[in-house]
Design an enzyme around this catalytic site. Structure first.
Site, PDB file in Angstrom:
ATOM      1  N   GLU A 281       0.855  -1.196   0.000  1.00  0.00           N
ATOM      2  CA  GLU A 281       0.000   0.000   0.000  1.00  0.00           C
ATOM      3  C   GLU A 281       0.884   1.236   0.000  1.00  0.00           C
ATOM      4  O   GLU A 281       1.989   1.193   0.528  1.00  0.00           O
ATOM      5  CB  GLU A 281      -0.863   0.024   1.278  1.00  0.00           C
ATOM      6  CG  GLU A 281      -1.842  -1.103   1.369  1.00  0.00           C
ATOM      7  CD  GLU A 281      -2.358  -1.291   2.796  1.00  0.00           C
ATOM      8  OE1 GLU A 281      -2.338  -0.325   3.580  1.00  0.00           O
ATOM      9  OE2 GLU A 281      -2.756  -2.422   3.118  1.00  0.00           O
TER      10      GLU A 281
ATOM     11  N   LYS B 262       2.330   4.543   1.339  1.00  0.00           N
ATOM     12  CA  LYS B 262       2.445   5.056   2.705  1.00  0.00           C
ATOM     13  C   LYS B 262       2.130   6.552   2.679  1.00  0.00           C
ATOM     14  O   LYS B 262       2.955   7.378   2.269  1.00  0.00           O
ATOM     15  CB  LYS B 262       3.860   4.800   3.234  1.00  0.00           C
ATOM     16  CG  LYS B 262       4.001   5.111   4.701  1.00  0.00           C
ATOM     17  CD  LYS B 262       5.345   4.598   5.224  1.00  0.00           C
ATOM     18  CE  LYS B 262       5.493   4.807   6.707  1.00  0.00           C
ATOM     19  NZ  LYS B 262       5.375   6.190   7.132  1.00  0.00           N
TER      20      LYS B 262
ATOM     21  N   ASP C 222       1.572  10.239   3.771  1.00  0.00           N
ATOM     22  CA  ASP C 222       2.272  11.061   4.748  1.00  0.00           C
ATOM     23  C   ASP C 222       1.289  11.974   5.479  1.00  0.00           C
ATOM     24  O   ASP C 222       1.053  13.105   5.075  1.00  0.00           O
ATOM     25  CB  ASP C 222       3.347  11.886   4.029  1.00  0.00           C
ATOM     26  CG  ASP C 222       4.381  12.421   5.000  1.00  0.00           C
ATOM     27  OD1 ASP C 222       4.345  12.031   6.175  1.00  0.00           O
ATOM     28  OD2 ASP C 222       5.221  13.225   4.571  1.00  0.00           O
TER      29      ASP C 222
ATOM     30  N   TYR D  57      -6.931   1.912   6.122  1.00  0.00           N
ATOM     31  CA  TYR D  57      -6.135   0.773   5.673  1.00  0.00           C
ATOM     32  C   TYR D  57      -6.142  -0.417   6.629  1.00  0.00           C
ATOM     33  O   TYR D  57      -5.405  -1.378   6.436  1.00  0.00           O
ATOM     34  CB  TYR D  57      -4.683   1.190   5.403  1.00  0.00           C
ATOM     35  CG  TYR D  57      -4.030   1.971   6.540  1.00  0.00           C
ATOM     36  CD1 TYR D  57      -3.679   3.299   6.356  1.00  0.00           C
ATOM     37  CD2 TYR D  57      -3.782   1.386   7.774  1.00  0.00           C
ATOM     38  CE1 TYR D  57      -3.089   4.030   7.374  1.00  0.00           C
ATOM     39  CE2 TYR D  57      -3.199   2.102   8.794  1.00  0.00           C
ATOM     40  CZ  TYR D  57      -2.848   3.420   8.597  1.00  0.00           C
ATOM     41  OH  TYR D  57      -2.269   4.145   9.603  1.00  0.00           O
TER      42      TYR D  57
ATOM     43  N   LYS E 132      10.953   3.093   2.554  1.00  0.00           N
ATOM     44  CA  LYS E 132      10.899   4.560   2.585  1.00  0.00           C
ATOM     45  C   LYS E 132      11.593   5.172   1.377  1.00  0.00           C
ATOM     46  O   LYS E 132      12.701   4.760   1.028  1.00  0.00           O
ATOM     47  CB  LYS E 132      11.596   5.068   3.854  1.00  0.00           C
ATOM     48  CG  LYS E 132      10.873   4.678   5.128  1.00  0.00           C
ATOM     49  CD  LYS E 132       9.853   5.697   5.513  1.00  0.00           C
ATOM     50  CE  LYS E 132      10.513   6.766   6.348  1.00  0.00           C
ATOM     51  NZ  LYS E 132       9.534   7.581   7.059  1.00  0.00           N
TER      52      LYS E 132
ATOM     53  N   CYS F 156      16.110  48.672   5.573  1.00  0.00           N
ATOM     54  CA  CYS F 156      15.232  47.917   4.683  1.00  0.00           C
ATOM     55  C   CYS F 156      15.851  47.836   3.280  1.00  0.00           C
ATOM     56  O   CYS F 156      16.219  48.860   2.706  1.00  0.00           O
ATOM     57  CB  CYS F 156      13.860  48.573   4.622  1.00  0.00           C
ATOM     58  SG  CYS F 156      12.797  47.820   3.371  1.00  0.00           S
TER      59      CYS F 156
ATOM     60  N   CYS G 243      13.645  50.083   0.833  1.00  0.00           N
ATOM     61  CA  CYS G 243      13.436  51.528   0.937  1.00  0.00           C
ATOM     62  C   CYS G 243      14.439  52.209   1.865  1.00  0.00           C
ATOM     63  O   CYS G 243      14.314  53.397   2.146  1.00  0.00           O
ATOM     64  CB  CYS G 243      12.013  51.809   1.405  1.00  0.00           C
ATOM     65  SG  CYS G 243      11.748  51.325   3.111  1.00  0.00           S
TER      66      CYS G 243
ATOM     67  N   CYS H  97      10.348  46.301   8.679  1.00  0.00           N
ATOM     68  CA  CYS H  97      10.668  47.619   8.140  1.00  0.00           C
ATOM     69  C   CYS H  97       9.627  48.580   8.687  1.00  0.00           C
ATOM     70  O   CYS H  97       8.438  48.301   8.654  1.00  0.00           O
ATOM     71  CB  CYS H  97      10.591  47.576   6.616  1.00  0.00           C
ATOM     72  SG  CYS H  97      10.439  49.203   5.860  1.00  0.00           S
TER      73      CYS H  97
ATOM     74  N   CYS I  44       7.022  51.910   2.307  1.00  0.00           N
ATOM     75  CA  CYS I  44       8.016  51.051   1.645  1.00  0.00           C
ATOM     76  C   CYS I  44       7.357  50.381   0.431  1.00  0.00           C
ATOM     77  O   CYS I  44       6.311  49.739   0.580  1.00  0.00           O
ATOM     78  CB  CYS I  44       8.492  50.010   2.652  1.00  0.00           C
ATOM     79  SG  CYS I  44       9.443  48.683   1.926  1.00  0.00           S
TER      80      CYS I  44
HETATM   81  S1  IVH Z   1      -0.051   0.156   8.588  1.00  0.00           S
HETATM   82  C1  IVH Z   1       1.646  -2.025  12.044  1.00  0.00           C
HETATM   83  N1  IVH Z   1      -0.616   1.256   6.283  1.00  0.00           N
HETATM   84  O1  IVH Z   1       2.808   4.910   8.618  1.00  0.00           O
HETATM   85  C2  IVH Z   1       0.883  -1.335  11.025  1.00  0.00           C
HETATM   86  N2  IVH Z   1       0.452   2.584   7.934  1.00  0.00           N
HETATM   87  O2  IVH Z   1       5.111   3.779  10.793  1.00  0.00           O
HETATM   88  C3  IVH Z   1       1.223   0.104  10.928  1.00  0.00           C
HETATM   89  N3  IVH Z   1       0.868   4.892   7.274  1.00  0.00           N
HETATM   90  O3  IVH Z   1       1.762   5.092  11.953  1.00  0.00           O
HETATM   91  C4  IVH Z   1       0.338   0.882  10.131  1.00  0.00           C
HETATM   92  N4  IVH Z   1      -0.008   4.755   5.263  1.00  0.00           N
HETATM   93  O4  IVH Z   1       0.638   6.584  10.264  1.00  0.00           O
HETATM   94  C5  IVH Z   1      -0.076   1.431   7.506  1.00  0.00           C
HETATM   95  N5  IVH Z   1      -1.191   2.133   4.211  1.00  0.00           N
HETATM   96  C6  IVH Z   1      -0.657   2.295   5.419  1.00  0.00           C
HETATM   97  C7  IVH Z   1      -0.123   3.533   5.842  1.00  0.00           C
HETATM   98  C8  IVH Z   1       0.435   3.629   7.113  1.00  0.00           C
HETATM   99  C9  IVH Z   1       0.587   5.538   6.135  1.00  0.00           C
HETATM  100  C10 IVH Z   1       1.548   5.485   8.446  1.00  0.00           C
HETATM  101  C11 IVH Z   1       0.832   5.289   9.748  1.00  0.00           C
HETATM  102  C12 IVH Z   1       1.768   4.557  10.660  1.00  0.00           C
HETATM  103  C13 IVH Z   1       3.082   4.761   9.986  1.00  0.00           C
HETATM  104  C14 IVH Z   1       3.929   3.521  10.152  1.00  0.00           C
END
Ligand code: IVH
Length: 670
Positions: free
Chosen positions: A114, A116, A118, A230, A317, A411, A414, A429, A434
């Protein structure tokens, strides 16, 4: 009669839920906004007429009005674990090896990958299909209850339909997901804040994290939060795999990210990670990697977890998008409040698909802390942030003769004197005239959320200031006297000048609150301007008021009140306002709506049942005389009107010593 109304209410609710789902989850609305609003209004009306039928899961009840003072601490039933990180293919192969070692030799191992997201994770509890609580991750063991805020996210169902899903018992479930903000929505929202003189946020993630902990759900509702779910856990029955869970979540109406992939081998996992590393900039939201989960929940149970991370999952990551380049020069940009921001002028470099030649250095403290110098080779980064930032300096590449940066002594625009406000990092300023400040303040004045002068955008404002047609925003209203000259400007023509003059004339009808916002008083954003205008009704009343009086308004604090007083004491600003008044700008709320201003500046709270009118009628009457009706009692409340069987507000009023009015006394006032 009552029964048929209840049926109608139920029907409207399920219709609205369906349309919410189409709009917020599927992004595929089936009716126009107008039609939706009609349904919503009808439901509101029926609920208003039949308050006994109002339930917490009604679509009208998403946004509560109560402030949350302290968030309750909640211990997660199952801890919210974090993930181990992997950064290379080899590490992914190691992960796969460890998974295999932990499982029966001949078992088929499958993964689900999936994106991840942010953002910030949240856990939602549903009991018998109804959303009960929402809790932040916190330290993984204990989080904070943020239900009132989470309820405002429209893609989160307040009620899920369990009827057709009774093959599995879902009476008690927990779902988890990531709250985030789309980049474009964030950019727009941040832009409005910048225009309003409010603090801007660095990136969507920080904004989501800050928003979910706001005390006022009404403010949360105004911010464009989104969610992807998720994770699903049923306390009443065993589920079998992550893939099926994602499908079930989708079936139940949760917003599940479509870009997940079922993988039969670690090679497929690696391929998925590679694909999205290249495609991540196509997404409308930020991802920082891929989450890889063992698909079978039985396998997940066997593997278990070590310390705070499961053995059955890992995060691949992505590296932050960074580049190295030379910082040629540090320049200082002057904003509309006069604040100077240091900017790194860079040797142009390609980063995440765009050429970067400038990066923000935020403020002088930051330049000092990182000891950033002209001529340095610097590492710049573009995370979720709007503007790239300078992360660090390559000290090994530093020229021996380089010098520490000192702040400008005058400034840069000006040459006026600079000053530093106590406890603030910014340098200002002091010259109100200005040119950089003037330009920025006129751009703000004319902007969409202020006076909304169409056509008077950044480039035209800059041009008019440079050509000497505008010295202040008040001069905008004298432009029409210069029509003949304006037509001669290269870029403009008869038609565009006449359109512009028309737009300027039209802006004279803008209501007082927009005008107040347009003035550009520091800390007075559009929300604060509206509150001040509603409370004081006219500029004169606001000018005559005191800091203490201003702070009596709910959510208006000392920084705003001080700034307002400072603004109106300034001779330059007084002149500007006189000019605007002469041009016919609105400096009071439309008087015809009010019968009198006898209650202007007074705050009322109504509690209990009134005999001669409904609370809504009473509220309207108080407002007709300029009074303000709020929902909660505080020391700033002037009067609490007490009807029959009053609620806790009565007690609170007595405790705080707020003046109590009977219905008769109120009637005399209105
Ligand atoms: S699973 C043990 N699925 O990533 C399962 N996490 O360090 C952990 N996150 O705290 C979560 N997308 O905030 C999972 N599709 C996804 C995610 C996801 C983002 C974040 C979540 C979690 C951190 C994992």
């Amino acid at each position: 009669m009552k029964q048929s109304q209840q049926a109608q209410i139920d029907e409207l609710r399920s219709l609205i839920r369906e349309h919410d789902y189409n709009y917020f989850v599927l992004n595929d609305p089936k009716i126009s906004d107008y039609e939706y609003d009609q349904l919503f209004k009808k439901l509101l009306q029926l609920e208003c007429e039949n308050p006994e039928f109002v339930t917490n899961d009604s679509p009208t009840q998403r946004v509560g009005s109560d402030l949350v003072k302290d968030f309750n601490s909640v211990t997660h039933k199952t801890p919210m674990l974090s993930l181990t990180n992997t950064y290379s293919e080899n590490e992914l192969l190691d992960f796969d090896r460890r998974v295999r070692e932990g499982l029966p030799a001949n078992d088929n191992i499958e993964y689900v990958c999936e994106l991840k997201i942010d953002g910030v994770s949240v856990s939602l509890h549903y009991e018998n299909g109804k959303l009960k609580t929402a809790v932040t991750r916190g330290d993984g063991t204990t989080g904070e209850e943020v239900t009132a805020n989470v309820r405002t996210i429209r893609s989160i169902p307040l009620k899920i339909d369990l009827k057709e899903k009774n093959r599995i018992n879902l009476d008690q479930i927990e779902v988890r997901g990531e709250i985030y903000m789309e980049n474009e929505a964030f950019r727009k929202w941040n832009e409005v804040r910048e225009f309003s003189g409010e603090k801007t946020f660095a990136n969507p993630r920080n904004t989501s994290a800050g928003t979910i902990k706001l005390q006022d759900p009404k403010l949360v509702a105004k911010r464009p939060l989104q969610i992807f779910i998720y994770y699903l856990y049923s306390y009443s029955s065993e589920l079998s795999s992550q893939k099926e869970n994602l499908e079930l979540l989708k079936d139940l109406g949760f917003r599940v990210n479509v870009n997940y992939r079922f993988c039969k081998s670690i090679q497929e996992v690696i391929a998925f990670c590679r694909v999205w590393e290249n495609r991540r900039s196509e997404l409308p939201y930020e991802i920082d990697g891929v989450v890889i989960k063992v698909n079978s929940l039985k396998h997940q149970r066997i593997l278990g977890s070590i310390a705070k991370s499961p053995r059955w999952a890992t995060a691949f990551k992505y590296k932050a998008k960074q580049a190295k380049t030379r910082l040629n020069k540090i320049t200082w940009q002057v904003g509309r409040t006069g604040a100077l921001t240091p900017v790194a002028e860079l040797e142009p470099v390609l980063l995440a698909g765009s050429t970067i030649s400038r990066a923000t250095l935020h403020n002088y403290d930051e330049v000092q802390r990182k000891d950033i110098r002209e001529g340095d080779v610097v590492v710049i980064e573009k995370g979720g942030d709007v503007i790239p930032k300078v992360v660090s300096v390559e000290l090994s590449a530093r020229d021996q003769n380089s010098k520490k940066v000192s702040p400008p002594s005058v400034c840069p625009e000006c040459s006026s004197k600079l000053y530093r406000q106590e406890e603030e990092a910014a340098i200002y300023c002091e010259n109100k005239e200005c040119p950089a400040q003037v330009k920025a303040s006129i751009i703000h004045f004319a902007s969409r959320t202020a006076m909304d002068i169409e056509g008077l955008g950044e480039s035209l404002v800059n041009l008019f200031v440079d050509l000497g047609y505008l010295y202040t925003y008040a001069d905008v209203y004298s432009l029409k006297e210069k029509t003949d000259e304006l037509i001669k400007i290269d870029r403009l023509g008869k038609k565009s000048v006449s359109n512009l003059i028309e737009a300027i004339e039209k802006s004279k009808q803008k209501p007082f609150d927009k005008v107040l916002f347009a003035l550009g008083i520091r800390y007075v954003g559009s929300g604060a301007a509206k509150k001040l205008a509603d409370h004081f009704l006219s500029l004169d009343a606001l000018v005559d008021s005191t800091e203490v009086k201003i702070e009596e308004i709910h959510e208006i604090g000392p920084s705003i009140s001080k700034s307002v007083k400072r603004f109106f004491c300034d001779k330059h600003n007084i002149k500007l306002i006189e000019k605007l008044k002469a041009a016919g700008i609105n400096f009071a709320l439309e008087p015809k709506k009010l019968k009198s201003v006898s209650l202007a500046g007074k705050t009322f709270v109504l509690t209990g049942t009134l005999a001669s009118m409904s609370r809504e009628e009473a509220k309207a009457k108080v407002q007709e005389h300029g009074g303000l009706v709020t929902s909660s009692v505080s020391k700033n409340t002037d009067y609490v009107v007490v009807g029959e069987s009053p609620g806790s507000k009565f007690e609170k009023a007595q405790k705080l010593g707020v003046k109590i009015l009977t219905e008769e006394e109120l009637i005399k006032m209105i």
